[in-house]
Enzyme design. Sequence first.
Site, PDB file in Angstrom:
ATOM      1  CG  HIS A   1       8.343  -8.469   3.212  1.00 32.65           C
ATOM      2  ND1 HIS A   1       7.517  -7.906   4.155  1.00 32.65           N
ATOM      3  CD2 HIS A   1       7.544  -9.096   2.331  1.00 32.65           C
ATOM      4  CE1 HIS A   1       6.245  -8.190   3.862  1.00 32.65           C
ATOM      5  NE2 HIS A   1       6.240  -8.909   2.751  1.00 32.65           N
TER       6      HIS A   1
ATOM      7  CB  CYS B   1       4.293  -6.455   1.412  1.00 34.08           C
ATOM      8  SG  CYS B   1       3.827  -7.857   0.396  1.00 34.08           S
TER       9      CYS B   1
ATOM     10  CD  GLU C   1       9.676  -5.992   6.486  1.00 34.23           C
ATOM     11  OE1 GLU C   1      10.183  -5.455   5.479  1.00 34.23           O
ATOM     12  OE2 GLU C   1       8.620  -6.663   6.428  1.00 34.23           O
TER      13      GLU C   1
HETATM   14  N1  LIG Z   1       3.315  -9.814   2.641  1.00 32.16           N
HETATM   15  C1  LIG Z   1       2.286  -9.027   2.426  1.00 32.16           C
HETATM   16  O1  LIG Z   1       2.204  -7.928   2.975  1.00 32.16           O
HETATM   17  C2  LIG Z   1       1.186  -9.556   1.552  1.00 32.16           C
HETATM   18  C3  LIG Z   1       0.311  -8.478   1.003  1.00 32.16           C
HETATM   19  C4  LIG Z   1      -1.009  -8.971   0.493  1.00 32.16           C
HETATM   20  N2  LIG Z   1      -1.728  -9.657   1.517  1.00 32.16           N
HETATM   21  C5  LIG Z   1      -0.808  -9.815  -0.741  1.00 32.16           C
HETATM   22  O2  LIG Z   1      -0.892 -11.021  -0.654  1.00 32.16           O
HETATM   23  O3  LIG Z   1      -0.548  -9.305  -1.803  1.00 32.16           O
END
Ligand SMILES: NC(=O)CC[C@H](N)C(=O)O
Length: 321
Positions: free
Chosen positions: A279, A146, A281
């Site tokens: 994600h 992410c 994890e």
């Molecule tokens: N969950 C995250 O790592 C979000 C990544 C970033 N802040 C976004 O909104 O795209």
Amino acid sequence: MWESTSYELEKIQSNVVTAEEEFNSLENRLGPVYSCNFELNNSLAVSDLSLKVAVIREEGTNGDREMSVALFMAGFEVWDITVQDLLNDAVNVDQFRGLIFPGGFSYGDVLGSAKGWAASLAFHPNVKKSLENFMSKNNTFSLGVCNGCQLMCNLGLVGEINESNTLNIDDPPVIMCHNKSGRYESRFSTVKINPSKAIMFKDMDESILGVWIAHAEGRFEFRNADVKDALVTNNCIPITFVDDQNISTENYPMNPNGSPGGIAGICSFNGRHLALMPHPERSVFTWQWPYTYGLKTAFKDGDRAPWMQMFYNAYEWCSRN
Ligand SMILES: NC(=O)CC[C@H](N)C(=O)O
């Protein structure tokens, strides 16, 4: 009056379902989307190798704890490293086999997702050099999730076919753009694991799995068509969002961001470096998944969900290389 109350009560009682019935009916409504094509290998060979990985966090990172747990469960010696540790030269990335960039909102993403994080690393000559050195070794791997995926793209760590192992913050081949919906999207999404070079996805091909996503800038965009074609033809697109027929999709909401071809992650041409928007994890235990009861029944691996295999794969690859 009494009559109608007892009628209501009867209606409520007849709607009481067991957890199993509820899961089955949800399964019928939503489609039983998950199919895991591999056996989760929970029996780690205990070795005396000390395989160190660094989870590198910045102010605003929020996925570092879960990431550390997943890596630790796979057998790694996990180090909690802040960017400041690197800038101060207190730690050098040289000693690590893996560099992990977790998700979150580095510097609040005020300049755009992971832009400030990328600049803090790339504009420090020693840190830049040691990251390039890390990338050029053939027994190292990295994972960005992410915000970490956005960082890897901003730094040009993925997407370059010639793999010169130099950071390219000025003109990276892949950039992450705002979701087509114009909103932050957060939900359990369905993805497909495609045949690819990614070492962390070894033997997981063709599985359809649910995974948490949470992002506002998750749409992959490429410097030009050649960049995308090279990624496609070299099997560097290991994961895509799918529709309820399990076909990669660009359509909202099954694809939360509108990424072309449903792309949810890309890997380097040598398969060692992986940048993912979902994600894993946050999805390594069955109880982190929705409809837990059914998942336990489906996967029969106790508390560990199929995503743990990625971390086992990384550990296994490091002990071999
Ligand atoms: N969950 C995250 O790592 C979000 C990544 C970033 N802040 C976004 O909104 O795209």
